[in-house]
Write a protein that holds these residues in place. Structure first.
Motif, PDB file in Angstrom:
ATOM      1  N   GLY A  72     -85.018  85.813  74.972  1.00  0.00           N
ATOM      2  CA  GLY A  72     -85.073  86.081  73.529  1.00  0.00           C
ATOM      3  C   GLY A  72     -85.363  87.541  73.267  1.00  0.00           C
ATOM      4  N   HIS A  73     -84.690  88.103  72.268  1.00  0.00           N
ATOM      5  CA  HIS A  73     -84.963  89.474  71.829  1.00  0.00           C
ATOM      6  C   HIS A  73     -85.969  89.371  70.678  1.00  0.00           C
ATOM      7  N   VAL A  74     -87.123  89.987  70.866  1.00  0.00           N
ATOM      8  CA  VAL A  74     -88.204  89.835  69.885  1.00  0.00           C
ATOM      9  C   VAL A  74     -87.894  90.658  68.628  1.00  0.00           C
ATOM     10  N   THR A  75     -87.943  89.985  67.473  1.00  0.00           N
ATOM     11  CA  THR A  75     -87.653  90.688  66.214  1.00  0.00           C
ATOM     12  C   THR A  75     -88.900  90.859  65.355  1.00  0.00           C
ATOM     13  N   ALA A  76     -89.901  90.030  65.570  1.00  0.00           N
ATOM     14  CA  ALA A  76     -91.177  90.145  64.841  1.00  0.00           C
ATOM     15  C   ALA A  76     -92.214  89.353  65.621  1.00  0.00           C
ATOM     16  N   LEU A  77     -93.472  89.750  65.474  1.00  0.00           N
ATOM     17  CA  LEU A  77     -94.519  88.996  66.177  1.00  0.00           C
ATOM     18  C   LEU A  77     -95.871  89.299  65.554  1.00  0.00           C
ATOM     19  N   ALA A 109     -91.466  81.825  59.717  1.00  0.00           N
ATOM     20  CA  ALA A 109     -91.449  83.175  60.285  1.00  0.00           C
ATOM     21  C   ALA A 109     -90.352  83.961  59.558  1.00  0.00           C
ATOM     22  N   PRO A 110     -90.253  85.278  59.783  1.00  0.00           N
ATOM     23  CA  PRO A 110     -89.162  86.024  59.141  1.00  0.00           C
ATOM     24  C   PRO A 110     -87.788  85.401  59.397  1.00  0.00           C
ATOM     25  N   SER A 111     -87.586  84.789  60.542  1.00  0.00           N
ATOM     26  CA  SER A 111     -86.287  84.165  60.830  1.00  0.00           C
ATOM     27  C   SER A 111     -86.115  82.841  60.090  1.00  0.00           C
ATOM     28  N   GLY A 112     -87.202  82.355  59.498  1.00  0.00           N
ATOM     29  CA  GLY A 112     -87.168  81.048  58.848  1.00  0.00           C
ATOM     30  C   GLY A 112     -87.696  79.956  59.763  1.00  0.00           C
ATOM     31  N   ALA A 113     -87.762  80.202  61.057  1.00  0.00           N
ATOM     32  CA  ALA A 113     -88.231  79.188  62.011  1.00  0.00           C
ATOM     33  C   ALA A 113     -89.713  78.902  61.771  1.00  0.00           C
ATOM     34  N   ALA A 134    -101.553  78.030  65.086  1.00  0.00           N
ATOM     35  CA  ALA A 134    -101.088  78.680  66.326  1.00  0.00           C
ATOM     36  C   ALA A 134    -101.822  80.019  66.466  1.00  0.00           C
ATOM     37  N   VAL A 135    -102.112  80.405  67.697  1.00  0.00           N
ATOM     38  CA  VAL A 135    -102.869  81.629  67.943  1.00  0.00           C
ATOM     39  C   VAL A 135    -102.001  82.874  67.682  1.00  0.00           C
ATOM     40  N   ALA A 136    -100.710  82.749  68.015  1.00  0.00           N
ATOM     41  CA  ALA A 136     -99.794  83.880  67.847  1.00  0.00           C
ATOM     42  C   ALA A 136     -98.375  83.331  67.730  1.00  0.00           C
ATOM     43  N   TRP A 137     -97.484  84.146  67.160  1.00  0.00           N
ATOM     44  CA  TRP A 137     -96.074  83.737  67.123  1.00  0.00           C
ATOM     45  C   TRP A 137     -95.182  84.925  67.434  1.00  0.00           C
ATOM     46  N   ILE A 138     -94.006  84.603  67.999  1.00  0.00           N
ATOM     47  CA  ILE A 138     -93.060  85.635  68.421  1.00  0.00           C
ATOM     48  C   ILE A 138     -91.683  85.175  67.952  1.00  0.00           C
ATOM     49  N   ASP A 139     -91.133  85.881  66.996  1.00  0.00           N
ATOM     50  CA  ASP A 139     -89.837  85.512  66.417  1.00  0.00           C
ATOM     51  C   ASP A 139     -88.729  86.184  67.242  1.00  0.00           C
ATOM     52  N   CYS A 140     -87.691  85.437  67.582  1.00  0.00           N
ATOM     53  CA  CYS A 140     -86.675  85.985  68.501  1.00  0.00           C
ATOM     54  C   CYS A 140     -85.252  85.684  68.053  1.00  0.00           C
ATOM     55  N   GLU A 141     -84.353  86.562  68.479  1.00  0.00           N
ATOM     56  CA  GLU A 141     -82.932  86.248  68.449  1.00  0.00           C
ATOM     57  C   GLU A 141     -82.504  85.990  69.881  1.00  0.00           C
ATOM     58  N   MET A 142     -81.561  85.054  70.033  1.00  0.00           N
ATOM     59  CA  MET A 142     -81.140  84.701  71.395  1.00  0.00           C
ATOM     60  C   MET A 142     -80.403  85.884  72.028  1.00  0.00           C
ATOM     61  N   GLU A 143     -80.842  86.289  73.205  1.00  0.00           N
ATOM     62  CA  GLU A 143     -80.217  87.429  73.874  1.00  0.00           C
ATOM     63  C   GLU A 143     -79.258  86.936  74.961  1.00  0.00           C
ATOM     64  N   ASP A 144     -79.719  85.923  75.692  1.00  0.00           N
ATOM     65  CA  ASP A 144     -78.920  85.466  76.833  1.00  0.00           C
ATOM     66  C   ASP A 144     -79.362  84.067  77.248  1.00  0.00           C
ATOM     67  N   VAL A 145     -78.442  83.285  77.773  1.00  0.00           N
ATOM     68  CA  VAL A 145     -78.801  81.978  78.344  1.00  0.00           C
ATOM     69  C   VAL A 145     -78.055  81.837  79.675  1.00  0.00           C
ATOM     70  N   LEU A 146     -78.809  81.631  80.748  1.00  0.00           N
ATOM     71  CA  LEU A 146     -78.209  81.436  82.080  1.00  0.00           C
ATOM     72  C   LEU A 146     -78.513  80.019  82.543  1.00  0.00           C
ATOM     73  N   THR A 147     -77.653  79.490  83.390  1.00  0.00           N
ATOM     74  CA  THR A 147     -77.934  78.180  83.979  1.00  0.00           C
ATOM     75  C   THR A 147     -78.567  78.400  85.343  1.00  0.00           C
ATOM     76  N   LEU A 148     -79.715  77.775  85.560  1.00  0.00           N
ATOM     77  CA  LEU A 148     -80.425  77.903  86.842  1.00  0.00           C
ATOM     78  C   LEU A 148     -80.827  76.509  87.290  1.00  0.00           C
ATOM     79  N   GLY A 149     -80.131  75.914  88.237  1.00  0.00           N
ATOM     80  CA  GLY A 149     -80.476  74.575  88.722  1.00  0.00           C
ATOM     81  C   GLY A 149     -80.434  73.585  87.578  1.00  0.00           C
TER      82      GLY A 149
END
Ligand code: FMN
Length: 398
Positions: A135-140, A103-107, A113-128
């Motif tokens: 993820g902040h979408v940068t290309a798809l 992908a543009p990010s290299g990932a 695959a039917v579709a892909w969504i390239d992201c930069e990490m926006e936030d990570v929360l702990t839930l249980g």
């Protein structure tokens, strides 16, 4: 746990909710790429464009992806169940034998695959016992029109719209027709150098049953139109309207017409011209492109507002069927369609799509003749009957 239910109950009840399946991937410097299967993916926000999923705290893969700060979401296709399992297996060499491209990010984007969504990490929360990753979408991109893989009650499957289930059986009755005209479809596509499709009206829908030459279109390569279902509304399926059941006409015209401009009466005149000539010309690059876009972007079925307004523009050009004039004239033809008559008064249509812009009148006439010839041939081989007065190829009632 202090709840009134067991973990098994929790899983069992939540398993009643179906999910899609994605594989979240990232490249790791100096190591094989990392990836894991995720069912808890969802779209979050358009502005800004955000998506989210929930990796478990016990995942050994997630920390490796998190450390990269970017990842690619791969929406798996219905036939990628084996990959889904492989990417859910702890400790395995998950990418062994898996073809992918960056992908543009290299990932990794997993092939198929039917579709892909390239992201930069926006936030990570702990839930249980899980994290919530935003993820902040940068290309798809949508890679194919294949159906996605679904997960439900511990098993895998694919999407089957409820109203489609009934019409699947109506589709089956056209299979012998497809079989009988396939060679002619291919030959017309070759002779005219463009995509040639067979389509029918099935209840309130226009369905593309078969096609040939989708890659040959002078307007550029595009995915095949086969399998498309559109609302049966003017001007889609004009040959079906011209020669099909007159009782359907009102329904074909009314829902999108401005009666003063393009009501039933106006269409009756155009359909008379079409019946006399034996074919329908669709013109106009801009309105047609808008219609194709509206069709490509549809996420549901039926007639959504974007499609309806695109249809209104195309029908204006269709109401005015040009006569094919002198050899100096140029025609911006987008589609050229003819009827094929089946036994018991039923009609299907064959048509050329994606034709070259600036067609000379000679080329246009040649394509019309070839299609009329195909109409006669296919009608005969299917045991149908041409209506009285239907033009013979070469009699040039243009
Ligand atoms: C259909 C399906 C959906 C899954 N969804 C999730 C999920 O949403 N979150 C998660 O943490 N694990 C999910 N898993 C399990 C992970 O894929 C699996 O635990 C992980 O790949 C384990 O390997 P790891 O230690 O390499 O991360 C899912 C597995 C399958 C088969």
């Amino acid at each position: 746990m202090t709840h009134e239910f067991t973990a098994q109950q929790f899983r069992q009840v939540l398993g009643q909710y179906p999910t899609g399946v994605v594989v979240v991937t990232a490249t790791i410097p100096g190591a094989p790429p990392a990836a894991l299967t995720i069912g808890s993916f969802s779209s979050v926000s358009l502005d800004p464009p955000l998506v989210a999923f929930y990796p478990g705290k016990d995942s050994s893969t997630w920390p490796k992806i998190q450390a990269q700060g970017r990842f690619c979401i791969n929406v798996l296709g219905a036939d990628q169940e084996a990959l889904c399992r492989a990417f859910a297996t702890k400790g395995a060499d998950k990418f062994a034998g898996v073809a992918w491209h960056p992908a543009p990010s290299g990932a990794p984007i997993i092939n198929g695959a039917v579709a892909w969504i390239d992201c930069e990490m926006e936030d990570v929360l702990t839930l249980g016992d899980h994290y919530l990753v935003v993820g902040h979408v940068t290309a798809l991109e949508t890679e194919s029109q294949d159906l996605p893989l679904l997960f439900f009650r511990g098993g895998y499957g694919r999407f089957l719209p409820s109203s489609l289930a009934a019409s699947e059986s109506s589709l089956a009755e056209f299979l012998p027709v497809v079989e009988a005209v396939r060679a002619e479809l291919e030959s017309v596509a070759r002779d005219c150098g463009s995509e040639c499709n067979l389509a029918a009206q099935i209840r309130d829908e226009f369905v593309v049953l078969a096609g040939a030459g989708a890659q040959a279109s002078p307007r550029g390569k595009r995915p095949t139109r086969v399998g498309r279902r559109l609302p049966y509304l003017a001007p889609i399926g004009a040959p079906l309207a011209a020669w099909g059941d007159p009782a359907d006409l009102d329904r074909w015209v009314s829902p999108v017409s401005d009666a003063s401009v393009d009501g039933l009466e106006r269409w009756q005149d155009t359909l008379d011209v079409i019946r006399r000539r034996g074919y329908v010309i669709g013109r106009g690059d801009t309105p047609y492109a808008a219609m194709e876009n509206a069709i490509d972007e549809r996420t549901g079925r039926g007639a959504d507002p974007a499609l309806l307004s695109a249809l209104v523009e195309v029908r204006k050009t269709m109401l005015d069927q040009p006569s094919i004039g002198s050899s100096d004239d140029k025609y911006d033809v987008r589609s050229l369609t003819v009827p094929i008559f089946l036994p018991a008064g039923r009609v299907v249509q064959m048509g050329l799509y994606g034709l070259q812009a600036d067609m000379s009148s000679d080329t246009l006439r040649r394509c019309v003749r070839r299609l009329l010839q195909a109409s006669w041939r296919c009608t005969e081989s299917l045991g149908g009957e041409m209506p009285a007065g239907f033009p013979l190829p070469g009699t040039d009632q243009h």
